[in-house]
Write a protein that holds these residues in place. Sequence first.
Motif, PDB file in Angstrom:
ATOM      1  N   ASN A   1      -4.659   7.473  -8.457  1.00  0.00           N
ATOM      2  CA  ASN A   1      -4.782   5.696  -8.427  1.00  0.00           C
ATOM      3  C   ASN A   1      -5.869   5.716  -9.671  1.00  0.00           C
ATOM      4  O   ASN A   1      -6.546   4.974 -10.372  1.00  0.00           O
ATOM      5  CB  ASN A   1      -6.504   6.614  -7.554  1.00  0.00           C
ATOM      6  CG  ASN A   1      -6.337   6.487  -5.579  1.00  0.00           C
ATOM      7  OD1 ASN A   1      -5.873   5.350  -5.483  1.00  0.00           O
ATOM      8  ND2 ASN A   1      -7.289   7.114  -4.866  1.00  0.00           N
TER       9      ASN A   1
ATOM     10  N   HIS B   1      -1.254  10.925   3.862  1.00  0.00           N
ATOM     11  CA  HIS B   1      -2.742  11.053   3.295  1.00  0.00           C
ATOM     12  C   HIS B   1      -3.109  10.365   3.553  1.00  0.00           C
ATOM     13  O   HIS B   1      -4.690  10.670   3.717  1.00  0.00           O
ATOM     14  CB  HIS B   1      -2.755  11.834   2.296  1.00  0.00           C
ATOM     15  CG  HIS B   1      -2.676  10.714   0.948  1.00  0.00           C
ATOM     16  ND1 HIS B   1      -1.412  10.180   0.280  1.00  0.00           N
ATOM     17  CD2 HIS B   1      -3.573   9.980   0.346  1.00  0.00           C
ATOM     18  CE1 HIS B   1      -2.186   9.448  -0.530  1.00  0.00           C
ATOM     19  NE2 HIS B   1      -3.521   9.420  -0.455  1.00  0.00           N
ATOM     20  N   ASP B   2      -3.126   9.035   3.879  1.00  0.00           N
ATOM     21  CA  ASP B   2      -3.961   7.854   3.794  1.00  0.00           C
ATOM     22  C   ASP B   2      -3.418   6.689   5.210  1.00  0.00           C
ATOM     23  O   ASP B   2      -4.861   5.818   5.682  1.00  0.00           O
ATOM     24  CB  ASP B   2      -3.922   7.033   2.638  1.00  0.00           C
ATOM     25  CG  ASP B   2      -4.651   7.054   1.374  1.00  0.00           C
ATOM     26  OD1 ASP B   2      -6.093   7.662   1.532  1.00  0.00           O
ATOM     27  OD2 ASP B   2      -4.172   6.308   0.689  1.00  0.00           O
TER      28      ASP B   2
ATOM     29  N   TYR C   1       0.671  -1.264  -0.034  1.00  0.00           N
ATOM     30  CA  TYR C   1       0.103   0.050   0.736  1.00  0.00           C
ATOM     31  C   TYR C   1       1.032   1.406   0.278  1.00  0.00           C
ATOM     32  O   TYR C   1       0.115   2.592  -0.677  1.00  0.00           O
ATOM     33  CB  TYR C   1      -1.170  -0.072   1.502  1.00  0.00           C
ATOM     34  CG  TYR C   1      -1.761   1.020   1.177  1.00  0.00           C
ATOM     35  CD1 TYR C   1      -3.585   0.698   0.431  1.00  0.00           C
ATOM     36  CD2 TYR C   1      -2.148   2.208   1.283  1.00  0.00           C
ATOM     37  CE1 TYR C   1      -3.835   1.753   0.033  1.00  0.00           C
ATOM     38  CE2 TYR C   1      -2.509   3.392   1.549  1.00  0.00           C
ATOM     39  CZ  TYR C   1      -4.242   2.996   1.172  1.00  0.00           C
ATOM     40  OH  TYR C   1      -4.657   3.912   0.580  1.00  0.00           O
TER      41      TYR C   1
ATOM     42  N   HIS D   1       1.682   3.914  -3.128  1.00  0.00           N
ATOM     43  CA  HIS D   1       0.585   4.791  -2.969  1.00  0.00           C
ATOM     44  C   HIS D   1       0.519   6.261  -2.739  1.00  0.00           C
ATOM     45  O   HIS D   1       1.106   7.111  -4.007  1.00  0.00           O
ATOM     46  CB  HIS D   1      -0.822   4.159  -2.779  1.00  0.00           C
ATOM     47  CG  HIS D   1      -2.020   5.621  -2.824  1.00  0.00           C
ATOM     48  ND1 HIS D   1      -2.096   6.178  -4.067  1.00  0.00           N
ATOM     49  CD2 HIS D   1      -2.868   5.924  -2.044  1.00  0.00           C
ATOM     50  CE1 HIS D   1      -3.104   6.649  -4.150  1.00  0.00           C
ATOM     51  NE2 HIS D   1      -3.225   6.710  -2.508  1.00  0.00           N
TER      52      HIS D   1
ATOM     53  N   ASP E   1      -2.949  12.186  -5.602  1.00  0.00           N
ATOM     54  CA  ASP E   1      -3.881  10.763  -4.496  1.00  0.00           C
ATOM     55  C   ASP E   1      -4.841  10.942  -6.153  1.00  0.00           C
ATOM     56  O   ASP E   1      -4.966   9.486  -6.898  1.00  0.00           O
ATOM     57  CB  ASP E   1      -5.031  11.587  -3.740  1.00  0.00           C
ATOM     58  CG  ASP E   1      -5.528   9.956  -3.241  1.00  0.00           C
ATOM     59  OD1 ASP E   1      -5.274   8.822  -3.116  1.00  0.00           O
ATOM     60  OD2 ASP E   1      -6.649  10.411  -3.094  1.00  0.00           O
TER      61      ASP E   1
HETATM   62 MN    MN Z   1      -5.097   7.744  -1.408  1.00  0.00          MN
END
Ligand code: MN
Length: 716
Positions: free
Chosen positions: A143, A72-73, A45, A48, A139
Amino acid sequence: MIRQYELVDRVRGYDPDADEDLLNRAYVYSMQAHGAQTRASGDPYFSHPLEVAGILTGMKLDTASIVTALLHDVVEDTKVSLEEIEERFGDKIARLVDGVTKLSRIELQTDATRQAENFRKLLLAMSDDIRVLLVKLADRLHNMRTLGFIRDAEKRRRIALETLEIYAPLAERIGIHAWKEELEDLAFAEVNPDARTSIATRLDYLRSKGGADMVGRILDQIKRALAEAGIEAWVSGREKQAYSIWRKMEQKSVAFEQLSDIMAFRIVVADVPACYNAVGVVHSRWPMVPGRFKDYVSTPKRNGYRSIHTTVIGPEQQRIEIQIRTREMHEIAELGVAAHWRYKRPGDPADGAQYRWIRELLEILEHASDPEEFLEHTKLEMFQDQVFCFSPKGDLIALPRGATPVDFAYAVHSEVGNTCVGCKINGRLAPLRSKLENGDQVEILRSKSGHPSPLWDSFVITGRARSALRRYVRQKEQEQYLDLGKAMVVKGFRDKGHEASDKALAAALPVLKIKTVEELHVAVGRGEITVRQVVEAAIPGLKSEAETPAPLPALAKGKGKKPEGEGAVAIRGLIPGMAINFAGCCHPLPGDRIVGIVTTGKGVTIHTIDCEQLERFSDAPERWLDVSWSEGGETPGVHVGRIRTVLANEPGALSELTTVIAKNRGNISNLRIITRSQDFFEMVVDIEVRDLKHLANIIAALRATKTVSSVERTRS
Ligand code: MN
């Protein structure tokens, strides 16, 4: 994956003062927090947030933006709390991360495509720091680049549509064209792969027709022409994006075959004079297509965009579009606000920098290029004063800042407002006076027996809620007047030995010029007509009996009985059809010197010429109406004269007063004791009389009694 030192090097490459330590800590922290999580692609992850940070280094953004991208996540997708971020990275970073997290949550809960414009505004309103929005866009870009790994086709489509309707326009609006084009192309491939393929095929065909590398050959010719003229220039060329061609086809409904200018070239030169020199070279070499020349260098677009645009029939008989601009214009056009910000950044970016970002963003947004956009953006001025909230169904409702759930309820529907009894904000019960915030989900609890509360008036702020409340209060009042009037009428008839039957009342309606029995009751309740008038109108014969005054000594000496002229005009100087009211402040009587004050929607109010209230209208001479009582005419309605009297405090005094008034055909309509002492009491009495003379008679008769020590007409 970008390695830790690579990322730091990149940032230091454009910002030697970058906080290396902070970048390193964020990198490690995010990697650990995401741990073994993986993406749909199977990648760890952490790849990303790292890619997102990488995209932002391409924009040469500051350390805080890069750190925010890395984190950010973390709050949304791991166990880490915002408090922990704040402890480790400070409140500035925490605020930015929180901003991005909030944007992501909103994205999850709505079918945004239904209300794209409101949704875009919500995102802007919530990005009180532009860096939040930039991280969010990066982001989304990453994605979209990895969209193909998502198995659920419906989900892919939803994300792609959202990208086309929300994120690509946002990227364009803040001036990041490269992101906009990439977002569009990726989304287009998902949403309409066939269209994209056919356009690509057509582009291939045109390419093959023009021979291999037509763009390259034309590029060379332009370069050579400029070099021969001694102009130093950097020239680039490209085919237009499939999506923008497709949209043009849709909007202008032209067939692809007719779209001939599918190549665009850009000439970047050193300064403004060189721009015009370059235009000269291009136009003298290739014929210009009329109507396509636009000079945004001398007259920039409202968003600050500067370039010269022209279309010519190029060296290979193809229409080609050419943009000519300086290097600085180019950077600003390509990087938008970000470049703007970089050009203007003072020594310390922390110092109010974020506010300046917003200001500049708003400035640019405000001055959008085309009128439609401009209208949209003038609304943006206000959008900082707006909050955007969701209904449980995901509808987005825009309200003024400071709005409450009651405002929300009325914005949904007046019936929702009228039956509102409580609310939940984000799933929790909350007071109706709570101030709503951006992104709040508001659920209005309703009850059939619910009704608006007058208290709401103290906190609702929308016109819709206000006016609905007023309407409700007026209607309630009306009901109360109706009940009161009805009771008064029933009693009035009973006093005369009659019944207030529907039939009797129906008979009174035409006489009183009232349409319905209900209105009649309301009019009585409001005091617009008296019960006596109703009874007299309903029962013919009663009136003459009641109105024939016994000749009184004072009257007999005067002109005597006045003629009863039904419908005769009582007041001269009135405008026909205008309603007349008699002022409650001065109780004008026929015989008084009077003046009329016109009130729009209410007609004329008659005051006595010496009424103190008239001062209020001294600035509005146009509202004054010269009126006088017409000689010998009947005045409409009954007039109330008010007297102030002092009586001896002894048995029988009050009854003597009322008897004398009754004998003189006066009808007491109100009676109020002001003071009472051992010897005297003072009172104010309202008496229904015909006119001034009638009142004067009553006063004279009262003065003649033993118990009345003083009596005079009063205005208050
Ligand atoms: Mn994100």
